[in-house]
Scaffold this active site. Structure first.
Site, PDB file in Angstrom:
ATOM      1  N   HIS A 260     -14.772   3.988  -6.084  1.00 53.49           N
ATOM      2  CA  HIS A 260     -16.210   3.809  -5.987  1.00 53.49           C
ATOM      3  C   HIS A 260     -16.944   4.764  -6.938  1.00 53.49           C
ATOM      4  CE1 HIS A 260     -14.922   2.639  -1.750  1.00 53.49           C
ATOM      5  NE2 HIS A 260     -15.388   1.531  -2.281  1.00 53.49           N
TER       6      HIS A 260
ATOM      7  N   ASP B 184       0.837  -1.195   0.000  1.00 54.64           N
ATOM      8  CA  ASP B 184       0.000   0.000   0.000  1.00 54.64           C
ATOM      9  C   ASP B 184       0.876   1.251   0.000  1.00 54.64           C
ATOM     10  OD1 ASP B 184      -2.412  -1.307   0.010  1.00 54.64           O
ATOM     11  OD2 ASP B 184      -2.689  -1.220   2.173  1.00 54.64           O
ATOM     12  N   MET B 185       0.351   2.307  -0.610  1.00 56.98           N
ATOM     13  CA  MET B 185       1.059   3.587  -0.580  1.00 56.98           C
ATOM     14  C   MET B 185       0.578   4.401   0.610  1.00 56.98           C
ATOM     15  SD  MET B 185       3.485   5.220  -1.863  1.00 56.98           S
ATOM     16  CE  MET B 185       3.791   4.296  -3.373  1.00 56.98           C
TER      17      MET B 185
ATOM     18  N   GLY C 236      -6.154   8.701  -3.628  1.00 58.21           N
ATOM     19  CA  GLY C 236      -5.295   9.088  -2.511  1.00 58.21           C
ATOM     20  C   GLY C 236      -6.107   9.608  -1.349  1.00 58.21           C
TER      21      GLY C 236
ATOM     22  N   ARG D  86      -9.902   8.115   7.365  1.00 59.85           N
ATOM     23  CA  ARG D  86      -9.508   8.441   5.990  1.00 59.85           C
ATOM     24  C   ARG D  86     -10.608   8.073   4.996  1.00 59.85           C
ATOM     25  NH1 ARG D  86      -4.377   6.914   7.975  1.00 59.85           N
ATOM     26  NH2 ARG D  86      -4.518   4.801   7.140  1.00 59.85           N
ATOM     27  N   ARG D  87     -11.371   7.016   5.297  1.00 62.99           N
ATOM     28  CA  ARG D  87     -12.496   6.668   4.426  1.00 62.99           C
ATOM     29  C   ARG D  87     -13.577   7.756   4.507  1.00 62.99           C
ATOM     30  NH1 ARG D  87      -8.945   3.658   4.162  1.00 62.99           N
ATOM     31  NH2 ARG D  87      -8.397   5.298   2.720  1.00 62.99           N
TER      32      ARG D  87
ATOM     33  N   ARG E  34      -2.139  -0.924  -8.345  1.00 55.82           N
ATOM     34  CA  ARG E  34      -3.456  -0.451  -7.926  1.00 55.82           C
ATOM     35  C   ARG E  34      -3.442   1.064  -8.056  1.00 55.82           C
ATOM     36  NH1 ARG E  34      -4.085  -1.310  -2.016  1.00 55.82           N
ATOM     37  NH2 ARG E  34      -4.472  -3.495  -2.536  1.00 55.82           N
TER      38      ARG E  34
END
Length: 307
Positions: A227, A134-135, A188, A288-289, A184
């Site tokens: 999404h 993951d970044m 961000g 963050r979501r 992926r």
């Protein structure tokens, strides 16, 4: 637009609050965490993965946690990841593994993180499981990509992430081209300075479309993690126009979000992978979501009051 920016900054600010993080570990399920996190342990997540696989969805799992400051804790995280890989194999799960380098010692020293990554990737190759790095925030981007490139010369089953809100991402794609990367592509989700990141959402969206097209036309397998219907439709149209087969890319979405869209895409013959985190260190991920999409806030509020 202004309210959206304020909302994003607010939730990114909350994501770094240590007191709330400690409280969240204790009261997580009451705040909707159980609806976006697969469980505290990987064993708790296994039935969910089996259910998702049965519905025609693939999975990538992530043991939540980052910013580890001791070599011992980093080794423990590495062991957890290897155990997860073995469990995936033993249960015949259609699942990959995602991880953050800060959880494996990136902020300690390079020897620690490289040793842990090599052990993980040896285990992953033995069990034929793909691992994606993951970044994280932009301050760790260069080191993450350098480690990825070094490891990719030795291990085939390794992917990483490019974030479209960073100015550097287009040139990063060029540099990774020779690695035959599995990437992926995402928008961000960290708070970044205007010196390194596009300040406007439309610019981030446009850059994501550019990166998707570029990586697919370069012939590399691409995971489109979004999404956003506009991004999904863009990818589908691009694949049709350029005669790119459905086995050259996949859509990725978060567990618990846009469930119906996930199923519909799978029924259309697209590969859909669900990002399923687990563990008690869920707070930063959750905030963050919330920052990513205003619609996620309503989802979280619904989770608090639903049975």
């Amino acid at each position: 637009m202004v309210l959206e920016a304020i909302s994003k900054n607010f939730f990114l600010f909350l994501s770094n609050n240590r007191l709330l993080d400690r409280l969240a570990k204790k009261w997580g399920p009451k705040f909707g965490a159980d609806k976006i996190v697969g469980g505290v342990t990987f064993e708790e997540a296994v039935p969910l993965i089996q259910q998702l696989n049965h519905q025609g969805l693939q999975v990538t799992v992530d043991h939540l946690g980052e910013f580890v400051n001791s070599a011992k804790e980093a080794r423990n995280r590495s062991q957890e990841c290897m155990n997860t890989i073995r469990t995936i194999s033993e249960n015949g799960l259609n699942s990959e593994v995602s991880l953050k380098l800060t959880s494996l010692g990136l902020d300690i020293n390079e020897d620690v993180v490289m040793e842990n990554m090599e052990q993980i990737l040896e285990t992953a190759e033995k069990h034929d499981v793909i691992v994606t790095i993951d970044m994280e925030d932009s301050s760790r981007c260069e080191r993450t990509l350098e480690i990825y490139k070094r490891l990719k010369t030795k291990y085939y089953n390794l992917g990483t992430v490019i974030q479209s809100y960073l100015y550097r991402s287009d040139s990063d794609l060029d540099e990774l081209n020779e690695c035959n990367p599995y990437l992926r592509l995402v928008k961000g989700a960290y708070k970044e300075s205007g010196k390194v990141a596009f300040p406007d959402k439309s610019m981030v969206d446009d850059n994501l479309k550019h990166l998707i097209k570029k990586n697919l036309l370069n012939g590399h397998y691409t995971a489109i993690a979004s999404h956003d219907d506009k991004i999904i439709d863009f990818t589908k149209k691009l694949a049709e126009e350029e005669n790119i087969s459905k086995d050259r890319f996949e859509f990725q979405m978060l567990y618990g979000m846009r469930n119906q869209t996930q199923l519909e895409l799978a029924k259309e013959g697209y590969t859909v992978r669900v990002y399923l985190p687990y563990g008690d260190d869920w707070y930063g991920y959750f905030m963050r979501r919330m920052a990513e999409r205003p619609a996620n806030i309503a989802f979280a509020i619904k989770g608090v009051f639903s049975k």
